[in-house]
Scaffold this motif. Sequence first.
Motif, PDB file in Angstrom:
ATOM      1  N   UNK A  90     -29.882  49.805 -12.576  1.00 37.14           N
ATOM      2  CA  UNK A  90     -29.359  51.215 -12.521  1.00 37.14           C
ATOM      3  C   UNK A  90     -30.281  52.696 -12.225  1.00 37.14           C
ATOM      4  N   UNK A  91     -29.986  53.288 -11.447  1.00 35.72           N
ATOM      5  CA  UNK A  91     -30.807  54.081 -10.644  1.00 35.72           C
ATOM      6  C   UNK A  91     -31.322  54.661 -11.946  1.00 35.72           C
ATOM      7  N   UNK A  92     -32.344  56.217 -11.530  1.00 39.71           N
ATOM      8  CA  UNK A  92     -32.150  57.682 -12.770  1.00 39.71           C
ATOM      9  C   UNK A  92     -30.945  58.368 -12.223  1.00 39.71           C
ATOM     10  N   UNK A  93     -30.844  59.406 -12.999  1.00 38.88           N
ATOM     11  CA  UNK A  93     -29.585  60.205 -13.026  1.00 38.88           C
ATOM     12  C   UNK A  93     -28.716  59.676 -12.954  1.00 38.88           C
ATOM     13  N   UNK A  94     -27.987  57.982 -12.643  1.00 43.62           N
ATOM     14  CA  UNK A  94     -26.980  57.682 -12.840  1.00 43.62           C
ATOM     15  C   UNK A  94     -26.690  57.148 -14.500  1.00 43.62           C
ATOM     16  N   UNK A  95     -25.036  57.449 -14.824  1.00 44.18           N
ATOM     17  CA  UNK A  95     -24.319  57.101 -16.016  1.00 44.18           C
ATOM     18  C   UNK A  95     -25.175  55.807 -17.005  1.00 44.18           C
ATOM     19  N   UNK A  96     -25.558  54.820 -15.911  1.00 39.17           N
ATOM     20  CA  UNK A  96     -25.885  54.015 -16.458  1.00 39.17           C
ATOM     21  C   UNK A  96     -27.464  53.479 -16.210  1.00 39.17           C
ATOM     22  N   UNK A  97     -27.771  54.198 -16.384  1.00 41.11           N
ATOM     23  CA  UNK A  97     -29.803  54.707 -15.930  1.00 41.11           C
ATOM     24  C   UNK A  97     -30.349  53.653 -17.373  1.00 41.11           C
ATOM     25  N   UNK A  98     -31.195  53.211 -16.037  1.00 40.01           N
ATOM     26  CA  UNK A  98     -32.081  52.033 -17.075  1.00 40.01           C
ATOM     27  C   UNK A  98     -31.255  50.636 -17.298  1.00 40.01           C
ATOM     28  N   UNK A  99     -30.274  50.759 -17.071  1.00 39.54           N
ATOM     29  CA  UNK A  99     -29.977  49.836 -18.149  1.00 39.54           C
ATOM     30  C   UNK A  99     -29.620  48.456 -16.446  1.00 39.54           C
ATOM     31  N   UNK A 100     -29.581  47.284 -17.049  1.00 38.44           N
ATOM     32  CA  UNK A 100     -29.368  45.887 -16.131  1.00 38.44           C
ATOM     33  C   UNK A 100     -28.918  45.937 -15.519  1.00 38.44           C
ATOM     34  N   UNK A 101     -28.491  45.795 -14.239  1.00 33.69           N
ATOM     35  CA  UNK A 101     -26.846  44.964 -13.364  1.00 33.69           C
ATOM     36  C   UNK A 101     -26.458  44.332 -13.856  1.00 33.69           C
ATOM     37  N   UNK A 102     -26.536  43.110 -13.660  1.00 31.09           N
ATOM     38  CA  UNK A 102     -26.249  42.094 -14.071  1.00 31.09           C
ATOM     39  C   UNK A 102     -26.084  41.509 -15.284  1.00 31.09           C
TER      40      UNK A 102
END
Length: 144
Positions: free
Chosen positions: A106-118
Amino acid sequence: MHPSDVEVVKKLQPYNGGHGADTHPLFALNQLSNWDKHREYQLTGQTLQGTAFNVKEWLDCEWWTLYERPIGIVEDSTVVARYAFTATGPNPKMDVQIKVFFDIAFEKGSPLEGLGVKKTLLSIGPYVSDIIEEFRIKFAGQMF
């Protein structure tokens, strides 16, 4: 909705989890839902999920880990690990296998920043399926 059903729903809320509620699958789903109301996800990042370092064989040498990058967002040219090797005899030899595991992040600035999508979606899916199944059984055969 019957009061007992409301209680079931309340018990499932992440805020009832206390410590660690912000890592709960429903919390992640809520964050994604709220963030996505008027935005488009930019899944352009990558996140390091881990490394595996396997020395199959070594002779006349010593080796050790200097650095292993923690799990998280990586960019081009990011160093994910450094290992040292020194000869201790006349014929140093080492057979090493290194695996590096990545996921779309997930992109920088999103609430889940840095977490793997899968990884995130795989944690949410089974949890939501269990909730749906619980209510399917509870309401089986009822007409609304």
